[in-house]
Design an enzyme around this catalytic site. Structure first.
Site, short mmCIF file in Angstrom:
data_model
loop_
_atom_site.label_atom_id
_atom_site.label_comp_id
_atom_site.label_asym_id
_atom_site.label_seq_id
_atom_site.Cartn_x
_atom_site.Cartn_y
_atom_site.Cartn_z
NE ARG A 8 113.09 59.30 -13.07
CZ ARG A 8 114.14 58.95 -13.17
NH1 ARG A 8 114.84 58.92 -14.33
NH2 ARG A 8 114.81 58.38 -12.17
CG ASN A 11 107.94 53.94 -18.60
OD1 ASN A 11 107.11 53.91 -19.51
ND2 ASN A 11 108.95 53.39 -19.00
CB ALA A 110 113.30 65.96 -8.25
CG ASP A 111 115.52 62.80 -12.77
OD1 ASP A 111 116.00 63.93 -12.38
OD2 ASP A 111 115.75 62.35 -14.14
NE ARG A 112 121.66 65.08 -13.79
CZ ARG A 112 122.50 66.04 -14.21
NH1 ARG A 112 121.85 67.29 -14.74
NH2 ARG A 112 123.59 65.83 -14.55
#
EC number: 2.7.1.33
Length: 271
Positions: A8, A11, A110-112
């Site tokens: 992210r 981090n 992509a995280d979602r």
């Protein structure tokens, strides 16, 4: 062992899984600061240092990055240092099994996507995922596992830092729960606005989603918190049901296993 990599803006989180499917288990995880200038060689050096003796036990890698420059270097790193290991990078074109019912699917982070996949896998119900990261994402997932969209607000640190940097009389404060919503000094007032203010923001968005979408008005809806700041904000909310700190890593595992199963199915007629 499967190595999952969640990059992210703030981090990078590494997770190490043993087993697969129902027998999978997250056995260790690490966290490091993101530096958009890191090269593939630097990433490999750090990853290998953290993995230690597990380095040679890695049988697969699943990764995502919301930082384009780091995604490029991870791709180079995997080719250079783990070229013999199957890997999946979650980016446009990669099959995740999550229908994206939005105007421009390629814009969805992509995280979602992996959070939505993991939420549906864990709860098999309509879900609202609140990710407290660099930004605060509220993602809406149907009972069928479809990504319906959501909302994005500034993250807790971004808001707090902006307040301090743009106000001559205010300074950066530690983000902790104050003793009361009614601050008795400037520091407590800023902490109250940050902690209780963000809790109210989340509750407000969740309630609006439930009011606007008929399928999300029932008692079967699960509201899930994840992300670095979830432990601070979640206890102050009235609408969040569950805390899943490893939701993204679990989603990365699921994407990897789905892609490996698909590759195996394509190969089987020739074997």
């Amino acid at each position: 062992m499967l190595l999952t990599v969640d990059v992210r803006n703030t981090n990078i989180v590494l997770g190490l899984f043993t087993g697969s499917g129902e027998h999978s288990k997250l056995v260790q995880d690490w966290r490091m600061r993101t530096d958009a200038r890191m090269t593939a060689d630097e990433l490999a050096l750090i990853f290998r240092g953290l993995l230690g003796a597990h380095t040679d036990q890695i049988t697969g890698v699943s990764a995502l990055s919301t930082v384009p420059s780091v995604l490029r270097e991870i791709r180079v790193m995997l080719t250079r240092y783990w070229g013999h290991v199957p890997h999946v990078l979650v980016e446009p074109g990669v099959r995740t099994g999550v229908p994206l019912l939005v105007d421009n699917p390629k814009e969805v982070g992509a995280d979602r996507i992996v959070n939505s996949l993991a939420a549906h896998h864990l709860y098999d119900a309509p879900c609202i995922v609140v990710d407290f990261g660099t930004s605060t994402c509220v993602d809406v997932v149907s009972a069928k596992g479809e990504f319906l969209g959501g909302a994005i607000a500034p993250g807790l640190e971004i808001s707090s830092d902006a307040l301090a940097s743009q106000s001559a009389a205010l300074r950066k404060v530690e983000l902790v729960r104050p003793r009361s919503v009614v601050g008795k000094n400037t520091v407590e007032c800023m902490q109250s606005g940050a902690v209780f203010g963000f809790a109210g923001l989340v509750d407000g968005l969740v309630r609006r989603v439930r009011k606007e979408l008929p399928a999300f008005s029932g008692s079967d809806v699960v509201v899930i918190a994840t992300g670095d700041r979830a432990p601070l904000i979640m206890p102050e909310t009235e609408t969040v049901d569950e805390h899943e700190p490893d939701l993204t890593l679990e989603g990365l595992r699921l994407v990897y296993e789905r892609n490996q199963a698909r590759r195996g199915a394509r190969r089987s007629p020739l074997e």
